[in-house]
Design a protein around this motif. Structure first.
Motif, PDB file in Angstrom:
ATOM      1  N   TYR A 107      33.743  35.950  47.655  1.00  0.00           N
ATOM      2  CA  TYR A 107      34.762  35.373  46.884  1.00  0.00           C
ATOM      3  C   TYR A 107      34.840  35.956  45.409  1.00  0.00           C
ATOM      4  O   TYR A 107      34.044  36.246  44.849  1.00  0.00           O
ATOM      5  N   THR A 108      36.001  35.489  44.958  1.00  0.00           N
ATOM      6  CA  THR A 108      36.219  35.938  43.407  1.00  0.00           C
ATOM      7  C   THR A 108      36.192  34.699  42.391  1.00  0.00           C
ATOM      8  O   THR A 108      37.040  34.028  42.567  1.00  0.00           O
ATOM      9  N   PRO A 109      35.328  34.772  41.288  1.00  0.00           N
ATOM     10  CA  PRO A 109      35.447  33.601  40.232  1.00  0.00           C
ATOM     11  C   PRO A 109      36.786  34.055  39.470  1.00  0.00           C
ATOM     12  O   PRO A 109      37.324  35.059  39.518  1.00  0.00           O
ATOM     13  N   PRO A 110      37.281  33.171  38.715  1.00  0.00           N
ATOM     14  CA  PRO A 110      38.228  33.474  37.741  1.00  0.00           C
ATOM     15  C   PRO A 110      38.074  34.683  36.824  1.00  0.00           C
ATOM     16  O   PRO A 110      37.160  35.098  36.498  1.00  0.00           O
ATOM     17  N   GLY A 111      39.117  35.233  36.841  1.00  0.00           N
ATOM     18  CA  GLY A 111      39.476  36.609  35.938  1.00  0.00           C
ATOM     19  C   GLY A 111      39.110  38.046  36.784  1.00  0.00           C
ATOM     20  O   GLY A 111      39.448  39.185  36.194  1.00  0.00           O
ATOM     21  N   VAL A 112      38.512  37.663  38.092  1.00  0.00           N
ATOM     22  CA  VAL A 112      37.773  39.123  38.757  1.00  0.00           C
ATOM     23  C   VAL A 112      38.973  39.779  39.242  1.00  0.00           C
ATOM     24  O   VAL A 112      39.024  41.063  39.094  1.00  0.00           O
ATOM     25  N   ILE A 113      39.951  39.154  39.926  1.00  0.00           N
ATOM     26  CA  ILE A 113      41.309  40.068  40.752  1.00  0.00           C
ATOM     27  C   ILE A 113      41.916  40.881  39.779  1.00  0.00           C
ATOM     28  O   ILE A 113      42.130  42.108  39.887  1.00  0.00           O
ATOM     29  N   THR A 114      42.461  40.172  38.523  1.00  0.00           N
ATOM     30  CA  THR A 114      42.976  40.872  37.725  1.00  0.00           C
ATOM     31  C   THR A 114      42.431  41.996  36.922  1.00  0.00           C
ATOM     32  O   THR A 114      43.241  43.091  36.165  1.00  0.00           O
ATOM     33  N   LYS A 115      41.230  41.762  36.542  1.00  0.00           N
ATOM     34  CA  LYS A 115      40.444  42.618  35.684  1.00  0.00           C
ATOM     35  C   LYS A 115      39.968  43.740  36.538  1.00  0.00           C
ATOM     36  O   LYS A 115      39.561  44.865  35.818  1.00  0.00           O
ATOM     37  N   TYR A 116      39.289  43.693  37.771  1.00  0.00           N
ATOM     38  CA  TYR A 116      38.437  44.588  38.488  1.00  0.00           C
ATOM     39  C   TYR A 116      38.962  45.002  39.707  1.00  0.00           C
ATOM     40  O   TYR A 116      38.624  46.052  40.346  1.00  0.00           O
ATOM     41  N   CYS A 117      39.805  44.156  40.738  1.00  0.00           N
ATOM     42  CA  CYS A 117      40.074  44.556  42.066  1.00  0.00           C
ATOM     43  C   CYS A 117      40.785  45.636  42.052  1.00  0.00           C
ATOM     44  O   CYS A 117      41.031  46.059  43.418  1.00  0.00           O
ATOM     45  N   LYS A 118      41.628  46.168  41.161  1.00  0.00           N
ATOM     46  CA  LYS A 118      42.240  47.325  41.421  1.00  0.00           C
ATOM     47  C   LYS A 118      41.626  48.345  41.966  1.00  0.00           C
ATOM     48  O   LYS A 118      42.170  49.387  42.609  1.00  0.00           O
ATOM     49  N   VAL A 119      40.234  48.381  41.893  1.00  0.00           N
ATOM     50  CA  VAL A 119      39.419  49.317  42.407  1.00  0.00           C
ATOM     51  C   VAL A 119      38.572  49.135  43.779  1.00  0.00           C
ATOM     52  O   VAL A 119      37.768  49.991  44.152  1.00  0.00           O
ATOM     53  N   LEU A 120      38.892  47.948  44.385  1.00  0.00           N
ATOM     54  CA  LEU A 120      38.169  47.429  45.433  1.00  0.00           C
ATOM     55  C   LEU A 120      38.360  48.391  46.778  1.00  0.00           C
ATOM     56  O   LEU A 120      37.306  48.593  47.340  1.00  0.00           O
ATOM     57  N   ARG A 121      39.574  48.987  46.875  1.00  0.00           N
ATOM     58  CA  ARG A 121      39.749  49.920  47.823  1.00  0.00           C
ATOM     59  C   ARG A 121      39.875  51.374  47.450  1.00  0.00           C
ATOM     60  O   ARG A 121      40.057  52.273  48.391  1.00  0.00           O
ATOM     61  N   GLU A 122      39.665  51.650  46.238  1.00  0.00           N
ATOM     62  CA  GLU A 122      39.943  53.026  45.925  1.00  0.00           C
ATOM     63  C   GLU A 122      38.637  53.924  46.187  1.00  0.00           C
ATOM     64  O   GLU A 122      37.504  53.497  45.581  1.00  0.00           O
TER      65      GLU A 122
END
Length: 460
Positions: A339-354
Motif C-alpha cells: 500500500y502507499t503512504p501519503p505522497g507516494v502515488i503522485t511523486k513516484y508511481c508513474k514508474v510502477l509499470r514502466e
C-alpha cells in the motif's frame, strides 16, 4: 473470488479448479468500543437517524470520489495531489460527524488493507476500492469479492499451472539475488549459485521485495525510491476450528467487523470438511503488537474474543488452530498487498509499470483492476507478457491492454438499494437544507410582514 473477477475465474476454469460459495446467511456483527451491534447491510445498525446518515454517506462518498480517479493514471486528475497527501484518518476526521463512522472507516482499512488509516494515502484507499468495482462489490460476500472459494484452496491454481508447465520450467527454492542486463539479454543469478539467461525478464514481486535483488545496471533513481516507499501490510491470518458451527445456532453469519485483536472474520465451513472453522484476521497495529506472543497465546486471546463477539462460550473450546504470519515471509514481507503512504502515488508511481530495458514489471500491485487480488495478479502478468510481445514485434501496442469479457457463469448482478439509501443526505447536507429552509422561511415571513405593514399604511 467473486463477480467481476473474470480473469481468475477464466483461468481457474481452464485449469479445472472448482469453486464453492461462501456461507452468507444470518446476522453479521459489528463490535466497537465495547458495544455490540448487528449489521444493517454493510453498516452497523443504529437507531440514530443522524448516525445512519453519516454511515450511509461514507460508502456513497467513496464511490462518488472514486469516479474521478483514472485507474491507470491515479496521479493524473485535478484532486490527485490533495487526496494523495491526506491520510484516510485525516479525511474521515474532517468529513464525518460520528466517532462510530470514523471507527468503521478505520476497521475497513485494517481488514481490507492490513494497514492503519493514519498510515495510508486517501488516494490509494479510493483507487483500490474503485478497482474492486466499488464499495459494495469490494465489501460484500454474496455478489461481491468474498462470494466464492476454490476447492482445495487457491494454491490449486498455482500447482496446476506448475504441473502443466513442467518441473524443468518451474524452478523452486532458487531465490534470485542478481539481475544483470545488456544489449544481448538478461543474466539471472540465484542464491544457490545457478545462472540463467533470457532475452527478457518479468519481475512479479511486491515493490518492497524488489530491493532484495542487485541490479546491473542499477535501477533508475525514481524506481529505486518507489520500492522503498511501498510497504507491505501487516497481517496474521488465523483459522480456529470447532467440532460444530455453534454460531449458526444463533443465526450469525460469522461475518464480524471489530476493533481489537481481530478486525474481521468469516465462516469457513468447507464442503465435506469434518470440522467447521472461523477465519480471523489480525491486521495493522494489532498484528505488530501480538506477533511477539506464542501461537498458543494468540489462540487463547482470539478464542476469548470470539466468545465476546459471538456471545457464546463454545468459542473457548476450539479443537484445532492454524495461523500464518505473513510478516515473517522473507520474499513477501507482509500481506495482503503493498500500500502507499501519503505522497507516494503522485511523486513516484508513474514508474510502477514502466519497463527498465529488458526488465518488465507485473505483480498484483501493478494491476488497474482488483489490485491486491489474484485477479489483479493475472491481469498484471498477462499485460507484462503482452508488453514483451509488443517489444519483439509480435503484437501492436493497442493489443497490450485487453479487457476481459464478463463471465456468464459468475455475472455481476446490480446491488439493490432502498429509496432511503439512495436519497438520504449526509449530516452536513441535511443541516444545510435545514439552514436554507429556515432562512427562506425567515425571508418569506419578513416579506409577508412588510407587505402587511404597507397594506395597513395604505389604508391609513
Amino acid at each position: 473470488m467473486g463477480p467481476t473477477q473474470d480473469r481468475v475465474y477464466r483461468l481457474s476454469k481452464e485449469l479445472g479448479v472448482e469453486n464453492f460459495r461462501c456461507y452468507d446467511e444470518g446476522i453479521a456483527i459489528a463490535y466497537n468500543r465495547g458495544k455490540w451491534r448487528t449489521m444493517a447491510g454493510l453498516c452497523p445498525d443504529t437507531w440514530n437517524p443522524f448516525l445512519y446518515m453519516d454511515l450511509n454517506h461514507f460508502w456513497h462518498l467513496v464511490d462518488e470520489m472514486g469516479k474521478k480517479i483514472p485507474m491507470d493514471r491515479p496521479w493524473d486528475f485535478p484532486e490527485a495531489e490533495e487526496w494523495d497527501n491526506m491520510t484516510v484518518k485525516e479525511w474521515a476526521d474532517k468529513t464525518f460527524w460520528f466517532q462510530l463512522t470514523k471507527d468503521f472507516v478505520a476497521v475497513q482499512c485494517t481488514l481490507g488493507f492490513c494497514a492503519e488509516n493514519k498510515d495510508m494515502s486517501l488516494l490509494y484507499f479510493l483507487w483500490y476500492i474503485k478497482g474492486g468495482s466499488g464499495y459494495l462489490r469490494f465489501s460484500s460476500t454474496e455478489n461481491g469479492a468474498q462470494e466464492r472459494k476454490f476447492v482445495g484452496g487457491s494454491h490449486q491454481i498455482s500447482l496446476t499451472m506448475a504441473d502443466r508447465l513442467g518441473e524443468e520450467r518451474v524452478l523452486l527454492s532458487k531465490p534470485v539475488t542478481e539481475i544483470a542486463q545488456d544489449a544481448d539479454g538478461v543474466t539471472v543469478t540465484t542464491a544457490t549459485g545457478d545462472i540463467y539467461k533470457s532475452k527478457y525478464i518479468i519481475a512479479a514481486l511486491p515493490p518492497a521485495m524488489l530491493n532484495k535483488i542487485t541490479y546491473t545496471p542499477s535501477l533508475p533513481a525514481l524506481r529505486n525510491q518507489l520500492n522503498q516507499r511501498y510497504p507491505m501490510g501487516s497481517v496474521i491470518k488465523t483459522m480456529m476450528y470447532y467440532d460444530r458451527p455453534f454460531w449458526r445456532d444463533s443465526n450469525y453469519s460469522c461475518l464480524v467487523l471489530a476493533d481489537g485483536i481481530i478486525c474481521g472474520t468469516q465462516d469457513d465451513c468447507k464442503p465435506g470438511s469434518k470440522y467447521p472453522a472461523i477465519i480471523g484476521f489480525i491486521g495493522g497495529d494489532a498484528a505488530r503488537e501480538t506477533c511477539h506472543l506464542t501461537k498458543d497465546e494468540r489462540r487463547d486471546l482470539i478464542a476469548r474474543r470470539y466468545a465476546t463477539l459471538l456471545k457464546n462460550d463454545a468459542a473457548l473450546k476450539p479443537v484445532f488452530y492454524v495461523e500464518k504470519n505473513w510478516m515473517e515471509e522473507p520474499y513477501i514481507g507482509g500481506g495482503y498487498v503493498g500500500y502507499t503512504p501519503p505522497g507516494v502515488i503522485t511523486k513516484y508511481c508513474k514508474v510502477l509499470r514502466e519497463p527498465i530495458g529488458r526488465l518488465y514489471f507485473a505483480g498484483t500491485e501493478t494491476a488497474t483492476k482488483w489490485s491486491g487480488y489474484m485477479d489483479g495478479a493475472i491481469q498484471a502478468g498477462e499485460r507484462a507478457a503482452r508488453e514483451i510481445l509488443h517489444a519483439i514485434g509480435k503484437i501492436s501496442k493497442d493489443d497490450v491492454w485487453q479487457e476481459e469479457p464478463e463471465s456468464k457463469d459468475m455475472p455481476a448482478l446490480p446491488f439493490e438499494e432502498s429509496f432511503l439509501e439512495r436519497n438520504i443526505p449526509s449530516v452536513s447536507g441535511f443541516l444545510r437544507f435545514v439552514r436554507t429552509s429556515l432562512m427562506l422561511t425567515a425571508i418569506g415571513g419578513a416579506i409577508w410582514l412588510k407587505r402587511d405593514m404597507i397594506q395597513n399604511l395604505v389604508k391609513i
